[in-house]
Design a protein around this motif. Structure first.
Motif, PDB file in Angstrom:
ATOM      1  N   THR A  48     -44.617  -3.482  25.570  1.00  0.00           N
ATOM      2  CA  THR A  48     -45.955  -3.737  26.102  1.00  0.00           C
ATOM      3  C   THR A  48     -47.068  -3.331  25.145  1.00  0.00           C
ATOM      4  O   THR A  48     -48.195  -3.745  25.311  1.00  0.00           O
ATOM      5  CB  THR A  48     -46.174  -2.978  27.421  1.00  0.00           C
ATOM      6  OG1 THR A  48     -46.047  -1.572  27.176  1.00  0.00           O
ATOM      7  CG2 THR A  48     -45.193  -3.411  28.480  1.00  0.00           C
ATOM      8  N   GLY A  49     -46.764  -2.537  24.169  1.00  0.00           N
ATOM      9  CA  GLY A  49     -47.792  -2.063  23.247  1.00  0.00           C
ATOM     10  C   GLY A  49     -48.272  -3.146  22.306  1.00  0.00           C
ATOM     11  O   GLY A  49     -47.611  -4.161  22.109  1.00  0.00           O
ATOM     12  N   TRP A  50     -49.429  -2.957  21.730  1.00  0.00           N
ATOM     13  CA  TRP A  50     -50.017  -3.971  20.856  1.00  0.00           C
ATOM     14  C   TRP A  50     -49.184  -4.201  19.610  1.00  0.00           C
ATOM     15  O   TRP A  50     -49.196  -5.286  19.050  1.00  0.00           O
ATOM     16  CB  TRP A  50     -51.447  -3.612  20.497  1.00  0.00           C
ATOM     17  CG  TRP A  50     -51.594  -2.389  19.646  1.00  0.00           C
ATOM     18  CD1 TRP A  50     -51.676  -1.094  20.069  1.00  0.00           C
ATOM     19  CD2 TRP A  50     -51.667  -2.339  18.232  1.00  0.00           C
ATOM     20  NE1 TRP A  50     -51.788  -0.254  19.012  1.00  0.00           N
ATOM     21  CE2 TRP A  50     -51.788  -0.984  17.864  1.00  0.00           C
ATOM     22  CE3 TRP A  50     -51.631  -3.304  17.231  1.00  0.00           C
ATOM     23  CZ2 TRP A  50     -51.872  -0.580  16.545  1.00  0.00           C
ATOM     24  CZ3 TRP A  50     -51.730  -2.885  15.916  1.00  0.00           C
ATOM     25  CH2 TRP A  50     -51.850  -1.541  15.594  1.00  0.00           C
ATOM     26  N   SER A  51     -48.424  -3.214  19.188  1.00  0.00           N
ATOM     27  CA  SER A  51     -47.623  -3.403  17.971  1.00  0.00           C
ATOM     28  C   SER A  51     -46.490  -4.398  18.172  1.00  0.00           C
ATOM     29  O   SER A  51     -45.914  -4.893  17.216  1.00  0.00           O
ATOM     30  CB  SER A  51     -47.072  -2.063  17.484  1.00  0.00           C
ATOM     31  OG  SER A  51     -46.221  -1.504  18.461  1.00  0.00           O
ATOM     32  N   SER A  52     -46.185  -4.724  19.444  1.00  0.00           N
ATOM     33  CA  SER A  52     -45.139  -5.716  19.706  1.00  0.00           C
ATOM     34  C   SER A  52     -45.663  -7.142  19.606  1.00  0.00           C
ATOM     35  O   SER A  52     -44.885  -8.084  19.648  1.00  0.00           O
ATOM     36  CB  SER A  52     -44.545  -5.495  21.098  1.00  0.00           C
ATOM     37  OG  SER A  52     -45.489  -5.825  22.099  1.00  0.00           O
ATOM     38  N   LYS A  53     -46.961  -7.318  19.471  1.00  0.00           N
ATOM     39  CA  LYS A  53     -47.567  -8.648  19.423  1.00  0.00           C
ATOM     40  C   LYS A  53     -47.583  -9.160  17.983  1.00  0.00           C
ATOM     41  O   LYS A  53     -48.227  -8.577  17.121  1.00  0.00           O
ATOM     42  CB  LYS A  53     -49.005  -8.607  19.952  1.00  0.00           C
ATOM     43  CG  LYS A  53     -49.157  -7.935  21.304  1.00  0.00           C
ATOM     44  CD  LYS A  53     -48.475  -8.717  22.389  1.00  0.00           C
ATOM     45  CE  LYS A  53     -48.757  -8.063  23.739  1.00  0.00           C
ATOM     46  NZ  LYS A  53     -48.039  -8.657  24.815  1.00  0.00           N
ATOM     47  N   PRO A  54     -46.899 -10.258  17.696  1.00  0.00           N
ATOM     48  CA  PRO A  54     -46.833 -10.737  16.318  1.00  0.00           C
ATOM     49  C   PRO A  54     -48.189 -11.125  15.750  1.00  0.00           C
ATOM     50  O   PRO A  54     -48.429 -10.986  14.559  1.00  0.00           O
ATOM     51  CB  PRO A  54     -45.888 -11.937  16.378  1.00  0.00           C
ATOM     52  CG  PRO A  54     -45.776 -12.296  17.809  1.00  0.00           C
ATOM     53  CD  PRO A  54     -46.108 -11.082  18.611  1.00  0.00           C
ATOM     54  N   TRP A  55     -49.122 -11.596  16.584  1.00  0.00           N
ATOM     55  CA  TRP A  55     -50.422 -12.017  16.076  1.00  0.00           C
ATOM     56  C   TRP A  55     -51.235 -10.867  15.519  1.00  0.00           C
ATOM     57  O   TRP A  55     -52.151 -11.068  14.722  1.00  0.00           O
ATOM     58  CB  TRP A  55     -51.220 -12.770  17.133  1.00  0.00           C
ATOM     59  CG  TRP A  55     -51.345 -12.083  18.462  1.00  0.00           C
ATOM     60  CD1 TRP A  55     -50.574 -12.311  19.556  1.00  0.00           C
ATOM     61  CD2 TRP A  55     -52.283 -11.083  18.838  1.00  0.00           C
ATOM     62  NE1 TRP A  55     -50.969 -11.510  20.592  1.00  0.00           N
ATOM     63  CE2 TRP A  55     -52.013 -10.736  20.182  1.00  0.00           C
ATOM     64  CE3 TRP A  55     -53.310 -10.431  18.185  1.00  0.00           C
ATOM     65  CZ2 TRP A  55     -52.753  -9.782  20.869  1.00  0.00           C
ATOM     66  CZ3 TRP A  55     -54.048  -9.475  18.874  1.00  0.00           C
ATOM     67  CH2 TRP A  55     -53.768  -9.155  20.199  1.00  0.00           C
ATOM     68  N   VAL A  56     -50.922  -9.645  15.925  1.00  0.00           N
ATOM     69  CA  VAL A  56     -51.661  -8.478  15.417  1.00  0.00           C
ATOM     70  C   VAL A  56     -51.422  -8.304  13.920  1.00  0.00           C
ATOM     71  O   VAL A  56     -52.311  -7.898  13.184  1.00  0.00           O
ATOM     72  CB  VAL A  56     -51.243  -7.200  16.177  1.00  0.00           C
ATOM     73  CG1 VAL A  56     -51.814  -5.957  15.525  1.00  0.00           C
ATOM     74  CG2 VAL A  56     -51.678  -7.291  17.629  1.00  0.00           C
ATOM     75  N   TRP A  57     -50.232  -8.653  13.466  1.00  0.00           N
ATOM     76  CA  TRP A  57     -49.846  -8.396  12.076  1.00  0.00           C
ATOM     77  C   TRP A  57     -49.988  -9.604  11.166  1.00  0.00           C
ATOM     78  O   TRP A  57     -49.785  -9.503   9.971  1.00  0.00           O
ATOM     79  CB  TRP A  57     -48.403  -7.893  12.044  1.00  0.00           C
ATOM     80  CG  TRP A  57     -48.232  -6.690  12.910  1.00  0.00           C
ATOM     81  CD1 TRP A  57     -47.578  -6.632  14.113  1.00  0.00           C
ATOM     82  CD2 TRP A  57     -48.754  -5.394  12.674  1.00  0.00           C
ATOM     83  NE1 TRP A  57     -47.668  -5.373  14.631  1.00  0.00           N
ATOM     84  CE2 TRP A  57     -48.380  -4.585  13.757  1.00  0.00           C
ATOM     85  CE3 TRP A  57     -49.508  -4.821  11.642  1.00  0.00           C
ATOM     86  CZ2 TRP A  57     -48.733  -3.245  13.854  1.00  0.00           C
ATOM     87  CZ3 TRP A  57     -49.861  -3.487  11.740  1.00  0.00           C
ATOM     88  CH2 TRP A  57     -49.471  -2.719  12.825  1.00  0.00           C
ATOM     89  N   GLN A  58     -50.325 -10.755  11.718  1.00  0.00           N
ATOM     90  CA  GLN A  58     -50.414 -11.956  10.898  1.00  0.00           C
ATOM     91  C   GLN A  58     -51.631 -11.912   9.971  1.00  0.00           C
ATOM     92  O   GLN A  58     -52.696 -11.461  10.355  1.00  0.00           O
ATOM     93  CB  GLN A  58     -50.499 -13.204  11.769  1.00  0.00           C
ATOM     94  CG  GLN A  58     -49.216 -13.498  12.495  1.00  0.00           C
ATOM     95  CD  GLN A  58     -49.345 -14.711  13.403  1.00  0.00           C
ATOM     96  OE1 GLN A  58     -50.420 -15.212  13.652  1.00  0.00           O
ATOM     97  NE2 GLN A  58     -48.207 -15.160  13.910  1.00  0.00           N
ATOM     98  N   ARG A  59     -51.438 -12.377   8.772  1.00  0.00           N
ATOM     99  CA  ARG A  59     -52.510 -12.484   7.776  1.00  0.00           C
ATOM    100  C   ARG A  59     -52.448 -13.882   7.179  1.00  0.00           C
ATOM    101  O   ARG A  59     -51.398 -14.505   7.121  1.00  0.00           O
ATOM    102  CB  ARG A  59     -52.328 -11.462   6.647  1.00  0.00           C
ATOM    103  CG  ARG A  59     -52.352 -10.024   7.110  1.00  0.00           C
ATOM    104  CD  ARG A  59     -53.794  -9.578   7.349  1.00  0.00           C
ATOM    105  NE  ARG A  59     -53.865  -8.170   7.631  1.00  0.00           N
ATOM    106  CZ  ARG A  59     -54.152  -7.669   8.822  1.00  0.00           C
ATOM    107  NH1 ARG A  59     -54.362  -8.453   9.845  1.00  0.00           N
ATOM    108  NH2 ARG A  59     -54.227  -6.364   9.005  1.00  0.00           N
TER     109      ARG A  59
END
Length: 119
Positions: free
Chosen positions: A68-79
């Protein structure tokens, strides 16, 4: 834009406006307004956002639960890589009507802080 911090403590909202066809919004009058379509309206239906929830001074993005945490969201890390940045520039060059970061006439008091970031 690279190396900008993720806005993890900012509220998410939808904002839209219907402009009044002033020069700044019509490329100096080059884009003609077809008033036969008036009144102009906008609406949203079935809008869902994959977002963090801010409640009681804490964000769900800070959760240690990987599901559920934000680090599990792939879009957070996309560049954007160089190719995607090139595609973005092409879309901006060919489709963007207005860029407030280039509107020194309207914002003579100074442009928004994000306008001075390296692109």
């Amino acid at each position: 834009m690279e190396n900008l911090p993720f806005p993890e403590n900012q509220a998410m909202r939808i904002y839209s406006t219907l402009w009044n066809a002033d020069d700044w919004a019509t490329q100096g009058g080059r884009v003609k307004t077809d008033w036969s379509y008036a009144p102009f309206t906008a609406s949203y239906r079935n809008f869902n956002a994959d977002a963090c929830v801010w409640s009681n001074g804490a964000s769900s993005c800070n959760s240690n639960d990987p599901s559920t945490g934000w680090s599990s969201k792939p879009w957070v890390w996309q560049r954007l890589d160089d190719g995607k940045r090139g595609q973005m520039k092409w879309v901006q060059d060919n489709y963007m009507i207005y860029d407030y970061c280039k509107d020194n006439k309207r914002f003579s008091q100074g442009l928004a802080p994000e306008c001075t970031r390296a692109k």
